[in-house]
Design a protein around this motif. Sequence first.
Motif, PDB file in Angstrom:
ATOM      1  N   ILE A 389       0.836  -1.201   0.000  1.00 27.76           N
ATOM      2  CA  ILE A 389       0.000   0.000   0.000  1.00 27.76           C
ATOM      3  C   ILE A 389       0.872   1.252   0.000  1.00 27.76           C
ATOM      4  CG2 ILE A 389      -1.607   1.352   1.415  1.00 27.76           C
ATOM      5  CD1 ILE A 389      -2.835  -1.325   2.315  1.00 27.76           C
ATOM      6  N   GLN A 392       2.398   1.824  -3.373  1.00 26.29           N
ATOM      7  CA  GLN A 392       1.399   2.356  -4.308  1.00 26.29           C
ATOM      8  C   GLN A 392       1.155   3.845  -4.043  1.00 26.29           C
ATOM      9  OE1 GLN A 392      -2.388   0.391  -4.091  1.00 26.29           O
ATOM     10  NE2 GLN A 392      -3.367   1.789  -5.545  1.00 26.29           N
ATOM     11  N   ALA A 393       1.066   4.205  -2.760  1.00 31.58           N
ATOM     12  CA  ALA A 393       0.857   5.613  -2.416  1.00 31.58           C
ATOM     13  C   ALA A 393       2.026   6.468  -2.877  1.00 31.58           C
ATOM     14  CB  ALA A 393       0.656   5.753  -0.907  1.00 31.58           C
ATOM     15  N   SER A 418      -5.484  10.741  -4.337  1.00 29.75           N
ATOM     16  CA  SER A 418      -5.390   9.286  -4.271  1.00 29.75           C
ATOM     17  C   SER A 418      -4.313   8.853  -3.286  1.00 29.75           C
ATOM     18  CB  SER A 418      -5.090   8.733  -5.672  1.00 29.75           C
ATOM     19  OG  SER A 418      -4.943   7.324  -5.631  1.00 29.75           O
ATOM     20  N   LYS A 421      -5.568   9.350   0.213  1.00 29.02           N
ATOM     21  CA  LYS A 421      -6.594   8.351   0.512  1.00 29.02           C
ATOM     22  C   LYS A 421      -5.960   7.001   0.848  1.00 29.02           C
ATOM     23  CE  LYS A 421     -10.833   6.290  -1.376  1.00 29.02           C
ATOM     24  NZ  LYS A 421     -11.763   6.247  -2.541  1.00 29.02           N
ATOM     25  N   ILE A 422      -4.893   6.663   0.110  1.00 23.20           N
ATOM     26  CA  ILE A 422      -4.216   5.383   0.356  1.00 23.20           C
ATOM     27  C   ILE A 422      -3.462   5.415   1.675  1.00 23.20           C
ATOM     28  CG2 ILE A 422      -2.413   3.825  -0.495  1.00 23.20           C
ATOM     29  CD1 ILE A 422      -3.147   4.775  -3.332  1.00 23.20           C
ATOM     30  N   TRP A 423      -2.759   6.533   1.934  1.00 26.00           N
ATOM     31  CA  TRP A 423      -1.909   6.613   3.133  1.00 26.00           C
ATOM     32  C   TRP A 423      -2.096   7.986   3.780  1.00 26.00           C
ATOM     33  CZ3 TRP A 423       0.619   2.262   4.653  1.00 26.00           C
ATOM     34  CH2 TRP A 423       1.471   2.362   5.747  1.00 26.00           C
TER      35      TRP A 423
END
Length: 497
Positions: A389, A392-393, A418, A421-423
């Motif tokens: 995760i 990806q962030a 985004s 939101k991810i991290w």
Amino acid sequence: MPFPEIELADSAEFARTPLPRVLIALHRAKYNGSLVLHNGRQQRRFVFQAGSPVLSESNLASDSLAAHLREQRLISAEGYPPVLDYARKREVSEGAALLALRILEPVQLFHALREQIRDRLVDSMRWQKGRYELAPTGEENLDIEPLGWDLPPLIHRALADHWTVDRLLNSLSPRLLLYPRMGPGFARAVQRLELSPDHRSHMAALHETRSVSESLGAGLTATPVLAALWVLDSLGTLDFAEAPPERRQDEVLTEFDAEIELALVDGDGSEKVDEVPANEAPSQLCTETETLRLKIQTLRAGLGTLDHYQLLDVSPKLKSAAIKKAYIEAAKRYHPDVLARLGLQDIKTEASEVFSQLTQAFDVLSNPEMREAYDAEQRGELSGSDAQILAQAETTYRKGEILLRMGDFGGALRYLESAVKIWPDEGVYRSALGWALYKQPCPDPKAAREHLTSAVELSPGDPVAHFRLGMVLRALGESQTAQNLLDRAKQLEPQSD
């Protein structure tokens, strides 16, 4: 979509056509004539021959030949008045006086005059205000040709020294998300530029299957790399496409520069011609091909168990430059299209899987934050899902950061939202998102304040977050709190602006 030829007006402001762009145009047009530069009361004049500057004049005292020779310690301040006196009485140039008085040897004067042209031109590229004037002649003087300079290296040097990362990114923004294709003059043009081995490797990483930003990676923060891309693009050595090319089944990449023909005689007397690398015998090539086949099959079998370092065959202690070198070597060795050249088409699927994993490993290890997260996962400090995760962030954030630097705040929002939101607990992500919300065409200072406040709480030692929040609060009318934050930013980082 190569960079088009530049049509210059006879006179224009630098705000409209920056001087480096003017010089590129003169170089490509093999211009003969004069270029006069004005910046307030400052004026410099350059004479060009076949696109190269060969003479220069200036009204600046700091540009005088005497000042240049003193700076080079070729003459003292006390030693120059006799030169000026001789030149005035004999009505000759200072250079002729220096030679007549035997203060300089001809070769010393030659180099001094050349360096004076270079230094004046490179310094002029700092000017953001002012204008230029052209006066073409169409004539050439072969006697002064040796004084000329190759312009692209000078332009690259000036851009790397005088332009900021943000300015270069803004100029290059139309290209960064496109896919580059190297023209026939690309490699030679790169060799002409003064680049360190590390910066040169970024140029070598450009590939038509990856966008410019993906290819350059960390090079997007290095002015010499961005300056090189600017020059190479302006020279027309690069073409760009909006999408990577579709690979043909029969398309191969040739990794050998020299080949010879090995003629074999068939039973019917006709010649059968095979091509092999010039420095390898057939039996040696066969052995190495089978060794390579075994290596690929071994890597393919271990994809589920090998870590990124083992895949690239490097030590976890190696620095990024060494890892990049290992990846380039592996890419040359295992690329599926290269293997077709060696007759290994039957393992192309396995090779594709290996190559994909190698690229993924390099993407992680070449990014400091993603590498730190991966190493933490390997040590058991993060779960595999957390590390994935976070990676990806980070990738999403980097894309948004590039657009933020380019001034495309609206375009950056999608990626930064985004990433947050991810991290959501990463202060740098919050800071970038808050700033994009504030700087977008339709500013949202209240939403910006929320994210920047979180950024300061998450990263209390980050001067950028303090500065940005201070600017937003100032816009909201909270002057005292804003000033406190701006003062704190200066304390944390004196160079913050």
